[in-house]
Enzyme design. Structure first.
Site, PDB file in Angstrom:
ATOM      1  N   SER A 252       0.833  -1.204   0.000  1.00  0.00           N
ATOM      2  CA  SER A 252       0.000   0.000   0.000  1.00  0.00           C
ATOM      3  C   SER A 252       0.862   1.246   0.000  1.00  0.00           C
ATOM      4  O   SER A 252       1.975   1.248   0.553  1.00  0.00           O
ATOM      5  CB  SER A 252      -0.861  -0.030   1.263  1.00  0.00           C
ATOM      6  OG  SER A 252      -1.469   1.215   1.482  1.00  0.00           O
TER       7      SER A 252
ATOM      8  N   TYR B  79      -1.997  -1.551  10.887  1.00  0.00           N
ATOM      9  CA  TYR B  79      -2.242  -2.093   9.548  1.00  0.00           C
ATOM     10  C   TYR B  79      -1.084  -1.725   8.614  1.00  0.00           C
ATOM     11  O   TYR B  79      -0.495  -2.569   7.940  1.00  0.00           O
ATOM     12  CB  TYR B  79      -3.574  -1.564   8.983  1.00  0.00           C
ATOM     13  CG  TYR B  79      -3.669  -1.709   7.484  1.00  0.00           C
ATOM     14  CD1 TYR B  79      -3.861  -2.955   6.905  1.00  0.00           C
ATOM     15  CD2 TYR B  79      -3.512  -0.606   6.625  1.00  0.00           C
ATOM     16  CE1 TYR B  79      -3.911  -3.096   5.518  1.00  0.00           C
ATOM     17  CE2 TYR B  79      -3.559  -0.741   5.256  1.00  0.00           C
ATOM     18  CZ  TYR B  79      -3.765  -1.980   4.706  1.00  0.00           C
ATOM     19  OH  TYR B  79      -3.794  -2.127   3.345  1.00  0.00           O
TER      20      TYR B  79
ATOM     21  N   LYS C 218       2.095  -3.978   6.532  1.00  0.00           N
ATOM     22  CA  LYS C 218       2.480  -3.927   5.112  1.00  0.00           C
ATOM     23  C   LYS C 218       3.978  -3.645   5.001  1.00  0.00           C
ATOM     24  O   LYS C 218       4.693  -4.295   4.234  1.00  0.00           O
ATOM     25  CB  LYS C 218       1.701  -2.835   4.375  1.00  0.00           C
ATOM     26  CG  LYS C 218       0.221  -3.125   4.233  1.00  0.00           C
ATOM     27  CD  LYS C 218      -0.023  -4.283   3.291  1.00  0.00           C
ATOM     28  CE  LYS C 218      -1.449  -4.756   3.307  1.00  0.00           C
ATOM     29  NZ  LYS C 218      -1.643  -6.105   2.784  1.00  0.00           N
TER      30      LYS C 218
END
Ligand code: NAD
Ligand code: UD1
Length: 348
Positions: free
Chosen positions: A124, A149, A153
């Site tokens: 992302s 989150y 990543k």
């Protein structure tokens, strides 16, 4: 190629399946259905005119993954499976680290034991934090992620890069998505958020369909042309095609390769709202709210590397994104039928 698609019943996974089959590839789907339903896969099967093998397996389940890989030999894994709600990750950090990190570590180990050392990973733009360079190139240093989150990543990128450095048989493609929105133009598959949507487009379409009274615009005092946040929205069908293009990098033994998948165009929240209203002829009531914690002012990509090396470029614009997002929502006001505790309330 024969491809293991983890998280293939989800939003981006389901659209990618359509594009993989359109390009002559074959897929097997693994998903634990914690944020999706098998109805999505049935709809994909209708669209591609083929049945697609599906296993309801959690990627943390080593025996489950071994069983799938004993039955199929894969050339590549496209790895979408993961938890992705930013706010929830702040509330439940352990659950996010456990699911995303443990799950991916188990998946990587089982893949290599079965001789599949090719992976395309859903990363992302969040890994850039508050970006040091605009438009963002892949050379832009990674930044501080404000939530667990985003950390998962960024950490998973590092883990896969280290594994590839240690074992050159691996090919690792890290795809950094900007803001995927829209839906398949058929209106049969799309984004199916459970509960109150966190992201702008699913919230906006729920206002349009009358499920929510108004949109809150989070801040109008950013240093942007109209004061609202600027993002690089990308049509999910273009994003899906980016995965098909990324297979070329695997085929050419890329080692480790990182690509931004965005359009290179930034649009503000109000530009998106205005475009949605214009394209669909619907009025969207909104009011200005305080800034959302952790938000940045501007984030958009320089996607030139993907075009140069993969021959991939986003083709659809903001109007198509707005048209297709609405077409999906109006034809499926309850998404795939509404979810309750991971189970479908009704099939449709
Ligand atoms: P999604 O939630 O629709 O799809 C993810 C899928 O993974 C779901 O079907 C879910 O059931 C499954 N899953 C989660 N944990 C699992 C586990 N332990 N075992 C097996 N399956 C599991 O999300 P999406 O929007 O399609 O996103 C796909 C990937 O892309 C995710 O990794 C996400 O973090 C990443 N990503 C998404 C966006 C976005 O805006 N949607 C942006 C950047 C990156
Ligand atoms: C968010 C995540 C990012 C994640 C991405 C895709 C944060 C801080 N970032 O990105 O890590 O990769 O989703 O899942 O959550 N907005 C409103 N009203 C709304 C919703 C959003 O005004 O109801 C605004 C936001 O302030 C932002 C823009 O719309 O300016 C886009 O927001 P969103 O769709 O949530 O995406 P990001 O914040 O870019």
């Amino acid at each position: 190629m024969k491809i293991l698609v983890t998280g293939g019943t989800g939003f981006i996974g389901s659209h990618t399946l359509v594009e993989l089959y359109a390009s002559g590839h074959e897929a097997v789907v693994v998903d634990n259905l914690c944020n999706s339903t098998q109805t999505a896969l049935k709809r994909v099967e209708e669209l591609v005119g083929r049945s697609i093998p599906f296993y309801q397996v959690d990627i943390r389940d080593r025996d489950g993954l071994n069983s799938v890989m004993n039955q199929h030999r894969f050339d590549v894994c496209i790895h979408f499976a993961g938890l992705k709600a930013v706010g929830e990750s702040v509330e439940k950090p352990w659950e996010y680290y456990e699911n995303n990190l443990s799950g991916t570590l188990t998946l990587l180990d089982v893949l290599r034991q079965h001789g599949c050392k090719n992976i395309i990973f859903s990363s992302s733009a969040t890994v850039y934090g508050d970006p040091a360079i605009i438009p963002i190139t892949e050379e832009c240093p990674k930044g501080h992620c404000t939530n667990p989150y985003g950390q998962t990543k960024s950490m998973l990128e590092e883990i896969m890069m280290d594994m590839q450095r240690a074992d050159k048989a691996w090919n690792v493609v890290l795809l950094r998505y900007f803001n995927p929105i829209g839906a398949h133009p058929s209106g049969r598959i799309g984004e199916n958020p459970s509960g109150i949507p966190n992201n702008l487009m699913p919230y906006l379409t729920q206002v349009a369909v009358g499920k929510r009274p108004e949109l809150g615009v989070f801040g109008n005092d950013y240093d942007t042309p109209d004061g609202t946040g600027v993002r690089d929205y990308i049509h999910v069908v273009d994003l899906a095609k980016g995965h098909v293009a990324a297979l070329k990098a695997i085929e050419s033994n890329c080692g480790c390769a990182i690509y931004n998948l965005g359009t290179g165009q930034g649009y503000s929240v109000l530009q998106l709202v205005n475009t949605f209203e214009k394209v669909n002829g619907i009025h969207i009531p909104y009011s200005i709210k305080p800034r959302r914690a952790g938000d940045i002012a501007i984030c958009y990509s320089n996607p030139a590397k993907a075009e140069r090396e993969l021959g991939w470029k986003a083709e659809l614009g903001l109007e198509e994104m707005c048209r297709d997002a609405w077409n999906w929502q109006k034809n499926n006001p309850e998404g795939y039928g509404g979810m309750e505790n991971g189970k479908l309330k009704t099939e449709n």
